[in-house]
Design an enzyme around this catalytic site. Structure first.
Site, PDB file in Angstrom:
ATOM      1  N   ARG A 273       4.732  -8.286   0.555  1.00 49.61           N
ATOM      2  CA  ARG A 273       4.360  -6.873   0.514  1.00 49.61           C
ATOM      3  C   ARG A 273       4.330  -6.346   1.949  1.00 49.61           C
ATOM      4  O   ARG A 273       3.739  -6.969   2.829  1.00 49.61           O
ATOM      5  CB  ARG A 273       2.987  -6.684  -0.137  1.00 49.61           C
ATOM      6  N   GLU A 302       7.839   1.617   3.413  1.00 46.87           N
ATOM      7  CA  GLU A 302       9.199   1.549   2.887  1.00 46.87           C
ATOM      8  C   GLU A 302       9.612   2.867   2.226  1.00 46.87           C
ATOM      9  O   GLU A 302       8.812   3.453   1.497  1.00 46.87           O
ATOM     10  CB  GLU A 302       9.248   0.407   1.856  1.00 46.87           C
ATOM     11  N   HIS A 320      14.987  -5.005   1.630  1.00 46.38           N
ATOM     12  CA  HIS A 320      14.345  -5.387   0.361  1.00 46.38           C
ATOM     13  C   HIS A 320      15.370  -5.989  -0.609  1.00 46.38           C
ATOM     14  O   HIS A 320      15.578  -5.487  -1.712  1.00 46.38           O
ATOM     15  CB  HIS A 320      13.669  -4.170  -0.273  1.00 46.38           C
TER      16      HIS A 320
END
Length: 401
Positions: A273, A302, A320
């Site tokens: 995370r 993000e 990601h």
């Protein structure tokens, strides 16, 4: 009034209305919902991330369930709108759900589903890839070569870290953290130190057995140690990979103070995370310690990075992509237009099973980490909901199957 968003409709006369905020690969998830008499509306807006207003427009006046994405902010506003529309279920297309306010979902009686058990190896592999790339300075060397700067071999050119015999540290030894640890221990003969609230007996037995195998073959055995704190891992390990849940205890776990306790040539990997790492502090640490290296797949805000991070040569940053692995498919046959990521296909199949289960009133599947029965294309899925993270809070029954 919310601006209408473009959609693609499947089974327009279905009894139950289900909305997907993104178009997703494959057709099995669509067929599963159709078979359960669902009208499926898939958003086709040309946006990477939908706004709260966009999603409210999708939900409309009547909606039984929503398939959402980890990039969306599912909080009080959206769960209130879904509940008002008669919604019973929301499924997050992700293992994690830190983008979801579960308390708000509980308040409005909405079941929240996630997709555990299907991202283990692919995420662990990316973490291992980033570890090796950072250790051997592969991205730096690639850029150097492409820039035409290579004049010939030199003894000191891009000297990196040899992983063999060093210590790999894992914070969070769940499915992904343990898979990563096994890869690093067996693949590079590294010693292990890990921290987890629960003892990882299987991981310990694996490292012990591998150590005995090495010793029997005349090599130095690997070792393991369960740390008493996360700080102990940060101080002792040469390579640290973060795999914790995101909560108050792990928010900015990596900050100015914790970075200062790490080895000057340590390698830090984060595929968990983004907010686990304080990126502002990390950028400053990378500037001051050029041999400290980092590999990041997730980011604090993000899709944005904190200023300066993208310019750091000792940082590897990827967008990601931990779940973006294409498997060699032998079990399934795709047409050209269905030749998508097998991994995502399993995710959406599980999601559709969850939604149809909750809408139909099925009990909760007894083992959310064992999802194979929901992925068999040759048999109907069990009459259960695969994984509902707030099942206990909502008092939902558990399947006896």
């Amino acid at each position: 009034m919310a601006k209408p968003v473009s959609i693609e409709v499947w089974n327009p006369n279905g009894k139950y209305r289900v909305v997907s905020t993104k178009s997703m690969p494959g057709t099995r998830w669509i067929n599963l919902l159709i078979e359960q008499d669902c009208r499926l509306e898939i958003c086709t807006e040309k946006k990477t991330i939908l706004s709260v207003e966009d999603i409210i427009a999708l939900i409309g006046d009547k909606c039984d369930g929503v398939i959402g994405q980890l990039t969306e902010d599912w909080g009080e506003t959206l769960f209130a709108a879904l509940s008002k529309a008669g919604g019973k279920a929301f499924s997050n297309m992700a293992v994690g759900y830190n983008n979801v306010d579960v308390n708000a979902a509980n308040k409005y009686g909405v079941a929240v589903g996630n997709t555990p058990g299907v991202l283990t190896e692919t995420t662990a592999e990316l973490a291992a890839s980033l570890s090796l790339a950072a250790a051997r300075r592969i991205v730096e060397a690639d850029g150097f070569m492409r820039a035409g700067l290579y004049d010939g071999w030199l003894p000191h050119l891009f000297v990196g870290n040899l992983l063999k015999g060093q210590t790999v540290g894992v914070i969070g030894a769940g499915r992904i953290g343990s898979a990563y640890a096994r890869m690093m221990v067996e693949g590079f003969k590294m010693n292990l130190i890990y921290f987890d609230l629960y003892q990882s007996t299987r991981l310990e037995k694996f490292v012990t057995a591998y150590g005995q195998f090495l010793k029997a073959n005349g090599e130095q055995p690997v070792t393991w140690k369960r740390a008493s704190s996360m700080s102990e891992v940060l101080q002792e390990a040469d390579v640290i990979s973060l795999h914790p849940v995101l909560d108050k205890t792990t928010y900015h776990l990596i900050n100015k103070e914790s970075l200062a306790t790490m080895k000057k040539e340590a390698i830090l990997i984060n595929c968990s995370r983004g907010p686990v790492v304080d990126e502002v502090a990390l950028v400053e640490h990378l500037k001051q310690n050029p041999m400290f290296r980092v590999g990041l797949d997730v980011f604090e805000d993000e899709p944005y990075m904190k200023p300066g991070l993208g310019e750091m040569k000792n940082a590897i940053v990827v967008p990601h992509i931990a779940s973006a692995s294409k498997l060699e498919v032998t079990k399934y046959t795709f047409t050209r237009h269905q030749s998508n990521l097998e991994l995502i296909k399993t995710l959406v199949s599980q999601i559709s099973s969850l939604l149809q289960g909750k809408i139909k009133g099925y009990p909760v599947w007894h083992d959310p980490n064992r999802v194979d029965p929901f992925l068999n294309e040759n048999a109907p899925p069990p009459a259960a909901s695969p994984s509902i993270v707030n099942a206990k809070a909502l008092g939902l029954p558990v399947s006896k199957l």
